[in-house]
Design a protein around this motif. Structure first.
Motif, short mmCIF file in Angstrom:
data_model
loop_
_atom_site.label_atom_id
_atom_site.label_comp_id
_atom_site.label_asym_id
_atom_site.label_seq_id
_atom_site.Cartn_x
_atom_site.Cartn_y
_atom_site.Cartn_z
N PRO A 74 -13.65 -37.66 36.78
CA PRO A 74 -12.18 -37.75 36.73
C PRO A 74 -11.50 -36.44 36.33
O PRO A 74 -10.43 -36.09 36.86
CB PRO A 74 -11.92 -38.85 35.70
CG PRO A 74 -13.16 -39.68 35.71
CD PRO A 74 -14.26 -38.71 35.95
N PHE A 75 -12.10 -35.70 35.44
CA PHE A 75 -11.51 -34.44 34.99
C PHE A 75 -11.61 -33.38 36.09
O PHE A 75 -10.72 -32.53 36.23
CB PHE A 75 -12.21 -33.97 33.72
CG PHE A 75 -12.14 -34.97 32.59
CD1 PHE A 75 -10.97 -35.08 31.84
CD2 PHE A 75 -13.22 -35.80 32.29
CE1 PHE A 75 -10.90 -35.99 30.80
CE2 PHE A 75 -13.13 -36.71 31.25
CZ PHE A 75 -11.97 -36.82 30.50
N ILE A 76 -12.68 -33.44 36.88
CA ILE A 76 -12.81 -32.51 38.00
C ILE A 76 -11.72 -32.79 39.04
O ILE A 76 -11.10 -31.86 39.60
CB ILE A 76 -14.22 -32.61 38.61
CG1 ILE A 76 -15.27 -32.14 37.60
CG2 ILE A 76 -14.32 -31.79 39.89
CD1 ILE A 76 -16.70 -32.33 38.05
N HIS A 77 -11.46 -34.06 39.31
CA HIS A 77 -10.42 -34.41 40.28
C HIS A 77 -9.03 -33.95 39.82
O HIS A 77 -8.19 -33.52 40.62
CB HIS A 77 -10.41 -35.93 40.53
CG HIS A 77 -11.62 -36.41 41.27
ND1 HIS A 77 -12.04 -35.84 42.45
CD2 HIS A 77 -12.48 -37.43 41.00
CE1 HIS A 77 -13.12 -36.49 42.89
NE2 HIS A 77 -13.39 -37.46 42.01
N LEU A 78 -8.80 -34.01 38.53
CA LEU A 78 -7.49 -33.58 38.01
C LEU A 78 -7.30 -32.07 38.19
O LEU A 78 -6.20 -31.61 38.50
CB LEU A 78 -7.37 -33.94 36.53
CG LEU A 78 -7.17 -35.43 36.21
CD1 LEU A 78 -7.22 -35.66 34.71
CD2 LEU A 78 -5.85 -35.92 36.79
N ASN A 137 -5.17 -28.90 28.59
CA ASN A 137 -5.23 -30.31 28.17
C ASN A 137 -6.41 -31.03 28.81
O ASN A 137 -7.06 -31.88 28.17
CB ASN A 137 -3.93 -31.02 28.53
CG ASN A 137 -2.77 -30.57 27.65
OD1 ASN A 137 -2.98 -30.17 26.49
ND2 ASN A 137 -1.54 -30.62 28.18
N ILE A 138 -6.71 -30.69 30.07
CA ILE A 138 -7.87 -31.31 30.74
C ILE A 138 -9.16 -30.93 29.99
O ILE A 138 -10.03 -31.78 29.75
CB ILE A 138 -7.93 -30.87 32.21
CG1 ILE A 138 -6.76 -31.47 32.99
CG2 ILE A 138 -9.25 -31.28 32.84
CD1 ILE A 138 -6.68 -30.99 34.43
N ILE A 139 -9.27 -29.67 29.60
CA ILE A 139 -10.47 -29.22 28.89
C ILE A 139 -10.57 -29.92 27.53
O ILE A 139 -11.66 -30.37 27.13
CB ILE A 139 -10.44 -27.70 28.71
CG1 ILE A 139 -10.57 -27.00 30.08
CG2 ILE A 139 -11.54 -27.23 27.77
CD1 ILE A 139 -10.41 -25.50 30.02
#
Length: 338
Positions: free
Chosen positions: A14-18, A32-34
């Motif tokens: 999910p974080f890769i897609h974001l 924020n994703i990290i």
């Protein structure tokens, strides 16, 4: 252990897609994703997230200083340790979830590199002040399927015995070339070993063929020698059998006549010597017989040479023939039968 890696990869997707979406152009958004990815309790691998263009864009000189440290923080979570975080300046502060995650990841690295794995060494490497806190961390790693270990607090010194570690740490990009070189060298050694084994196998096969040919040649030579020997032995046996038969018949006639080997012939008037035994006395008994009741001599088994001619007397006046035998019995003291 492999299931833990699969779960970690799924948790990172999910974080890769974001980061690949169109809205991921802001450095704050990427930061924020990290932060969320490193705080998630199920994420333990981060190499794929590091390779995304949005995350790599944080290296740009145009990125604000407050967000540049998130790229380095993600690299430490991917392949670094707690000590490296402590020694690197300008990194964002960690929340409780991130601190626990980084300590767990550091425990994986220390379990593979530090020997022996003592309480004191782990507490110093992970900045833990009490043994109870360390035991809680190790227990969490065990129940999260990160390691297979056993606590030994009663030993001197107290140790953590780790027997298996999950493959959840990423590899530094700088070490890839060195690993490729090591693997290539190992491949060359394996190739040399395989070539040597194949050469030995070929040599053994060739020697086996040669041995089989030699065995067949020896077998053929042996069979031929046996066949030739049987033919010659049959001829020799046929010639020798008649000679042996004649000798046997001649010996039987001599035995019946009472001749000893080497005695002279009775023809020509010469005397023949005959060997007498107790059996002869029994066969030619004429009324006188072995030991009588008067206690005569025992002549069983005795032998005497008796001159016997063709007639009743020899030229010397001796009695010959049956008369000589009876006279001999009388001289020996053999009594009459009663």
């Amino acid at each position: 252990m492999d299931q833990a890696q699969s779960r970690a990869l799924e948790a990172l997707q999910p974080f890769i897609h974001l980061t690949t979406s169109s809205t991921a152009s802001s450095p704050r958004f990427v930061a924020n994703i990290i932060a969320n990815a490193t705080s998630n309790p199920n994420t333990y691998v981060f190499a794929e997230l590091l390779e995304t263009p949005a995350v790599q864009a944080l290296r740009s000189s145009e990125t604000p200083e407050e967000f540049r440290g998130y790229l380095k923080l993600l690299e430490i979570f991917a392949w670094g340790t707690w000590q490296e975080y402590q020694e690197t300046a300008g990194l964002p502060a960690l929340n409780n979830e991130q601190a626990l995650k980084l300590r767990l990841l550091s425990l994986l690295t220390l379990s593979s590199t530090l020997r022996p794995l003592t309480y004191q060494g782990l507490m110093q490497a992970l900045s833990i002040t009490s043994a109870a806190e360390l035991e809680s961390l190790v227990t969490t790693a065990i129940y999260s399927s990160l390691i297979v270990a056993r606590l030994s607090p009663a030993t001197n010194p107290p140790t953590v015995n780790v027997t298996a570690v999950a493959p959840l740490r990423d590899v530094r990009a700088q070490t890839v070339s060195a690993m490729i070189s090591i693997l290539s060298e190992w491949e060359d050694r394996c190739g040399d070993i395989i070539n040597g084994i194949e050469a030995e196998i070929a040599k053994i096969k060739d020697q086996t063929v040669k041995n089989a040919i030699m065995d067949r040649q020896r077998t053929a030579a042996l069979e031929k020698a046996i066949a030739d020997w049987d033919g010659e032995s049959n001829e020799n046996t046929t010639g020798a059998a008649g000679l042996r038969g004649k000798n046997v018949k001649h010996g039987v006639r001599q035995a019946k006549a009472g001749f000893r080997p080497g005695s002279s012939s009775a023809a020509g008037g010469t005397s023949n010597k005959r060997e007498y035994s107790a059996d002869d006395l029994e066969d030619e008994d004429d009324g006188y017989f072995e030991n009588g009741s008067d206690g005569g001599l025992d002549v069983y088994g005795s032998r005497m040479d008796i001159d016997e001619g063709l007639g009743g007397s020899s030229s010397t006046g001796r009695a010959t023939g049956p008369a000589a035998a009876r006279q001999t019995k009388r001289l020996l003291g053999v009594g009459r039968k009663t």
